[in-house]
Motif scaffolding. Structure first.
Motif, PDB file in Angstrom:
ATOM      1  N   PRO A 192      36.388  43.089  42.954  1.00  0.00           N
ATOM      2  CA  PRO A 192      37.598  42.258  43.685  1.00  0.00           C
ATOM      3  C   PRO A 192      37.778  42.426  45.038  1.00  0.00           C
ATOM      4  O   PRO A 192      37.523  43.490  45.889  1.00  0.00           O
ATOM      5  CB  PRO A 192      38.847  43.100  43.144  1.00  0.00           C
ATOM      6  CG  PRO A 192      38.129  43.846  41.839  1.00  0.00           C
ATOM      7  CD  PRO A 192      36.608  44.225  42.200  1.00  0.00           C
ATOM      8  N   ASP A 216      35.994  35.080  39.812  1.00  0.00           N
ATOM      9  CA  ASP A 216      35.852  34.051  38.839  1.00  0.00           C
ATOM     10  C   ASP A 216      36.305  32.632  39.314  1.00  0.00           C
ATOM     11  O   ASP A 216      36.533  31.728  38.595  1.00  0.00           O
ATOM     12  CB  ASP A 216      36.867  34.448  37.636  1.00  0.00           C
ATOM     13  CG  ASP A 216      38.189  34.584  38.093  1.00  0.00           C
ATOM     14  OD1 ASP A 216      38.755  34.254  39.043  1.00  0.00           O
ATOM     15  OD2 ASP A 216      39.111  34.853  37.041  1.00  0.00           O
ATOM     16  N   GLU A 235      42.013  32.669  42.672  1.00  0.00           N
ATOM     17  CA  GLU A 235      42.622  33.611  43.575  1.00  0.00           C
ATOM     18  C   GLU A 235      44.000  33.939  43.176  1.00  0.00           C
ATOM     19  O   GLU A 235      44.817  32.916  42.982  1.00  0.00           O
ATOM     20  CB  GLU A 235      42.545  33.253  45.015  1.00  0.00           C
ATOM     21  CG  GLU A 235      41.124  33.223  45.612  1.00  0.00           C
ATOM     22  CD  GLU A 235      41.142  33.046  47.069  1.00  0.00           C
ATOM     23  OE1 GLU A 235      41.852  33.529  47.749  1.00  0.00           O
ATOM     24  OE2 GLU A 235      40.071  32.739  47.570  1.00  0.00           O
ATOM     25  N   LEU A 287      44.201  37.979  45.652  1.00  0.00           N
ATOM     26  CA  LEU A 287      43.047  38.768  45.154  1.00  0.00           C
ATOM     27  C   LEU A 287      42.298  37.875  44.430  1.00  0.00           C
ATOM     28  O   LEU A 287      42.465  36.905  43.776  1.00  0.00           O
ATOM     29  CB  LEU A 287      43.909  39.968  44.056  1.00  0.00           C
ATOM     30  CG  LEU A 287      42.728  40.288  43.096  1.00  0.00           C
ATOM     31  CD1 LEU A 287      42.093  41.466  44.095  1.00  0.00           C
ATOM     32  CD2 LEU A 287      43.743  41.108  41.977  1.00  0.00           C
ATOM     33  N   ASP A 288      40.703  38.115  44.760  1.00  0.00           N
ATOM     34  CA  ASP A 288      39.806  37.261  44.149  1.00  0.00           C
ATOM     35  C   ASP A 288      38.806  38.101  43.416  1.00  0.00           C
ATOM     36  O   ASP A 288      38.487  39.124  43.841  1.00  0.00           O
ATOM     37  CB  ASP A 288      38.880  36.783  45.395  1.00  0.00           C
ATOM     38  CG  ASP A 288      37.768  35.890  44.997  1.00  0.00           C
ATOM     39  OD1 ASP A 288      37.596  35.618  43.722  1.00  0.00           O
ATOM     40  OD2 ASP A 288      37.040  35.445  45.968  1.00  0.00           O
ATOM     41  N   LEU A 289      39.062  37.648  42.146  1.00  0.00           N
ATOM     42  CA  LEU A 289      38.218  38.641  40.947  1.00  0.00           C
ATOM     43  C   LEU A 289      36.846  38.060  40.814  1.00  0.00           C
ATOM     44  O   LEU A 289      36.240  38.487  39.851  1.00  0.00           O
ATOM     45  CB  LEU A 289      38.961  38.677  39.922  1.00  0.00           C
ATOM     46  CG  LEU A 289      40.409  39.333  39.907  1.00  0.00           C
ATOM     47  CD1 LEU A 289      41.301  38.906  38.586  1.00  0.00           C
ATOM     48  CD2 LEU A 289      40.245  40.623  40.036  1.00  0.00           C
TER      49      LEU A 289
END
Length: 95
Positions: free
Chosen positions: A2, A37, A40, A33-35
């Motif tokens: 993340p 996938d 965001e 938050l960039d997981l």
């Protein structure tokens, strides 16, 4: 892994009167938050009296994690962000 992305340096301030009647100020900065996938998740980073985070990518410092009263993982109210170091491009020699 993340990543936290800060896209601008705008600070949002809210004021209110505390229980003691004194004026309180909440300072926040928006981030996401960039997981990994492709989506965001926007959220607010509490700044307290700390400095504004410059635009860029960050990891969450291990200092921001703690165990709660019942052994649950908790995040600090004021996250400590660590800038992600971008590797410098490797120069290739052309013969």
């Amino acid at each position: 892994m993340p990543r936290i992305n800060v896209k601008d340096t705008n600070v949002h301030e809210r004021t209110f009167n505390g229980k003691d009647g004194k004026q309180q100020i909440i300072r926040e900065q928006r981030a996401s938050l960039d997981l990994g996938d492709g989506y965001e998740l926007p959220f607010r980073v509490g700044l307290g009296t700390g400095a504004v985070h410059p635009v860029g990518a960050y990891d969450i410092s291990p200092e921001s994690f703690s165990l709660g009263r019942f052994g649950d993982l908790e995040l600090s109210r004021y996250l400590k962000l660590v800038p992600v170091k971008v590797a410098a491009p490797v120069a290739t020699k052309v013969a």
